[in-house]
Design a protein around this motif. Structure first.
Motif, PDB file in Angstrom:
ATOM      1  N   ALA A   1      34.184 -50.411  47.038  1.00 38.32           N
ATOM      2  CA  ALA A   1      34.777 -50.465  48.404  1.00 38.32           C
ATOM      3  C   ALA A   1      35.999 -51.455  47.938  1.00 38.32           C
ATOM      4  O   ALA A   1      35.989 -52.309  47.447  1.00 38.32           O
ATOM      5  N   GLY A   2      37.058 -50.905  49.156  1.00 46.07           N
ATOM      6  CA  GLY A   2      38.135 -51.866  48.970  1.00 46.07           C
ATOM      7  C   GLY A   2      39.337 -51.269  49.621  1.00 46.07           C
ATOM      8  O   GLY A   2      39.149 -50.284  50.455  1.00 46.07           O
ATOM      9  N   THR A   3      40.536 -51.534  49.352  1.00 46.28           N
ATOM     10  CA  THR A   3      41.852 -50.563  49.905  1.00 46.28           C
ATOM     11  C   THR A   3      41.832 -49.330  49.186  1.00 46.28           C
ATOM     12  O   THR A   3      41.371 -49.011  48.318  1.00 46.28           O
ATOM     13  N   PRO A   4      42.224 -48.123  50.293  1.00 48.63           N
ATOM     14  CA  PRO A   4      42.521 -46.951  49.872  1.00 48.63           C
ATOM     15  C   PRO A   4      43.517 -46.812  48.498  1.00 48.63           C
ATOM     16  O   PRO A   4      42.885 -46.049  47.418  1.00 48.63           O
ATOM     17  N   GLU A   5      44.217 -47.586  48.523  1.00 48.63           N
ATOM     18  CA  GLU A   5      45.266 -47.466  47.449  1.00 48.63           C
ATOM     19  C   GLU A   5      44.434 -48.072  45.952  1.00 48.63           C
ATOM     20  O   GLU A   5      44.654 -47.408  44.975  1.00 48.63           O
ATOM     21  N   ALA A   6      43.660 -49.026  46.105  1.00 51.22           N
ATOM     22  CA  ALA A   6      43.076 -49.459  45.030  1.00 51.22           C
ATOM     23  C   ALA A   6      42.035 -48.731  44.496  1.00 51.22           C
ATOM     24  O   ALA A   6      41.699 -48.443  43.100  1.00 51.22           O
ATOM     25  N   ILE A   7      41.411 -47.838  45.337  1.00 57.26           N
ATOM     26  CA  ILE A   7      40.140 -46.700  45.118  1.00 57.26           C
ATOM     27  C   ILE A   7      40.936 -45.677  44.404  1.00 57.26           C
ATOM     28  O   ILE A   7      40.403 -45.133  43.602  1.00 57.26           O
ATOM     29  N   GLU A   8      41.947 -45.413  44.967  1.00 57.32           N
ATOM     30  CA  GLU A   8      42.813 -44.095  44.331  1.00 57.32           C
ATOM     31  C   GLU A   8      43.310 -44.529  42.980  1.00 57.32           C
ATOM     32  O   GLU A   8      43.325 -43.676  41.898  1.00 57.32           O
ATOM     33  N   THR A   9      43.749 -45.762  42.634  1.00 64.35           N
ATOM     34  CA  THR A   9      44.068 -46.386  41.407  1.00 64.35           C
ATOM     35  C   THR A   9      43.038 -46.273  40.276  1.00 64.35           C
ATOM     36  O   THR A   9      43.222 -45.693  39.260  1.00 64.35           O
ATOM     37  N   LEU A  10      41.904 -46.866  40.784  1.00 60.69           N
ATOM     38  CA  LEU A  10      40.700 -46.625  39.972  1.00 60.69           C
ATOM     39  C   LEU A  10      40.192 -45.150  39.827  1.00 60.69           C
ATOM     40  O   LEU A  10      39.933 -44.952  38.522  1.00 60.69           O
ATOM     41  N   ALA A  11      40.218 -44.304  40.619  1.00 66.08           N
ATOM     42  CA  ALA A  11      39.751 -43.077  40.309  1.00 66.08           C
ATOM     43  C   ALA A  11      40.807 -42.341  39.561  1.00 66.08           C
ATOM     44  O   ALA A  11      40.300 -41.549  38.431  1.00 66.08           O
ATOM     45  N   ALA A  12      42.211 -42.567  39.591  1.00 69.39           N
ATOM     46  CA  ALA A  12      42.983 -42.071  38.520  1.00 69.39           C
ATOM     47  C   ALA A  12      42.624 -42.709  37.050  1.00 69.39           C
ATOM     48  O   ALA A  12      42.820 -41.889  36.069  1.00 69.39           O
ATOM     49  N   ARG A  13      42.393 -43.774  36.725  1.00 70.70           N
ATOM     50  CA  ARG A  13      42.210 -44.407  35.630  1.00 70.70           C
ATOM     51  C   ARG A  13      40.688 -44.008  35.233  1.00 70.70           C
ATOM     52  O   ARG A  13      40.559 -44.041  34.021  1.00 70.70           O
ATOM     53  N   LEU A  14      39.778 -43.806  36.181  1.00 66.16           N
ATOM     54  CA  LEU A  14      38.473 -43.219  35.412  1.00 66.16           C
ATOM     55  C   LEU A  14      38.569 -41.845  34.952  1.00 66.16           C
ATOM     56  O   LEU A  14      37.933 -41.372  33.908  1.00 66.16           O
ATOM     57  N   LEU A  15      39.543 -41.293  35.335  1.00 67.29           N
ATOM     58  CA  LEU A  15      39.735 -39.697  34.831  1.00 67.29           C
ATOM     59  C   LEU A  15      40.315 -39.807  33.122  1.00 67.29           C
ATOM     60  O   LEU A  15      40.145 -38.955  32.646  1.00 67.29           O
TER      61      LEU A  15
ATOM     62  N   GLN B   1      38.269 -52.721  35.085  1.00 68.61           N
ATOM     63  CA  GLN B   1      39.420 -52.042  35.895  1.00 68.61           C
ATOM     64  C   GLN B   1      39.254 -52.475  37.661  1.00 68.61           C
ATOM     65  O   GLN B   1      39.956 -52.716  38.098  1.00 68.61           O
ATOM     66  N   ALA B   2      37.879 -52.215  38.009  1.00 72.44           N
ATOM     67  CA  ALA B   2      37.488 -52.688  39.442  1.00 72.44           C
ATOM     68  C   ALA B   2      38.027 -54.066  39.616  1.00 72.44           C
ATOM     69  O   ALA B   2      38.630 -54.304  40.812  1.00 72.44           O
ATOM     70  N   VAL B   3      37.505 -54.925  38.822  1.00 75.98           N
ATOM     71  CA  VAL B   3      37.577 -56.329  39.314  1.00 75.98           C
ATOM     72  C   VAL B   3      39.126 -56.560  39.401  1.00 75.98           C
ATOM     73  O   VAL B   3      39.978 -57.366  40.301  1.00 75.98           O
ATOM     74  N   GLY B   4      40.028 -55.930  38.262  1.00 70.27           N
ATOM     75  CA  GLY B   4      41.469 -56.302  38.120  1.00 70.27           C
ATOM     76  C   GLY B   4      42.059 -55.710  39.635  1.00 70.27           C
ATOM     77  O   GLY B   4      43.229 -56.135  40.002  1.00 70.27           O
ATOM     78  N   LEU B   5      41.496 -54.643  40.138  1.00 66.42           N
ATOM     79  CA  LEU B   5      41.911 -54.237  41.426  1.00 66.42           C
ATOM     80  C   LEU B   5      41.534 -54.662  42.605  1.00 66.42           C
ATOM     81  O   LEU B   5      41.793 -54.109  43.798  1.00 66.42           O
ATOM     82  N   GLY B   6      40.612 -55.691  42.464  1.00 61.82           N
ATOM     83  CA  GLY B   6      40.124 -56.443  43.563  1.00 61.82           C
ATOM     84  C   GLY B   6      38.787 -55.670  44.301  1.00 61.82           C
ATOM     85  O   GLY B   6      38.692 -55.735  45.733  1.00 61.82           O
TER      86      GLY B   6
END
Length: 88
Positions: A47-61, A24-29
């Motif tokens: 570490a990355g863009t705030p949008e990518a971190i938010e997307t990862l956090a949502a997926r982690l849930l 997931q993280a690699v796919g989000l850069g």
């Protein structure tokens, strides 16, 4: 570049959670790592863009199919994060 430390609780060890998180993280850069903690949680530092971190956090849930995520805690992270995404 934004950074975050995410701690995932539930049935997250022994179910492919770290490998799934890496994909997931690699796919989000995102750069960072995921590692198992002694108490059964998984720590994810990114570490990355705030949008990518938010997307990862949502997926982690949601997690991978065999996981059950009970809780996701988030903290700021300011230490250096290596390039790429590691699991350990």
């Amino acid at each position: 570049m934004a950074q975050a430390r995410l701690r995932v609780s539930g049935r997250v060890q022994g179910v492919g959670f770290r490998a799934w998180t890496r994909a997931q993280a690699v796919g989000l850069g995102l750069d960072g790592w995921a590692r198992n903690l002694a108490d059964g949680d998984v720590e994810v530092v990114v570490a990355g863009t705030p949008e990518a971190i938010e997307t990862l956090a949502a997926r982690l849930l949601l997690g991978p199919a065999l996981a059950r995520v009970d809780r996701l805690d988030r903290q700021a992270h300011a230490a250096p994060v290596p390039a790429g995404f590691l699991t350990g």
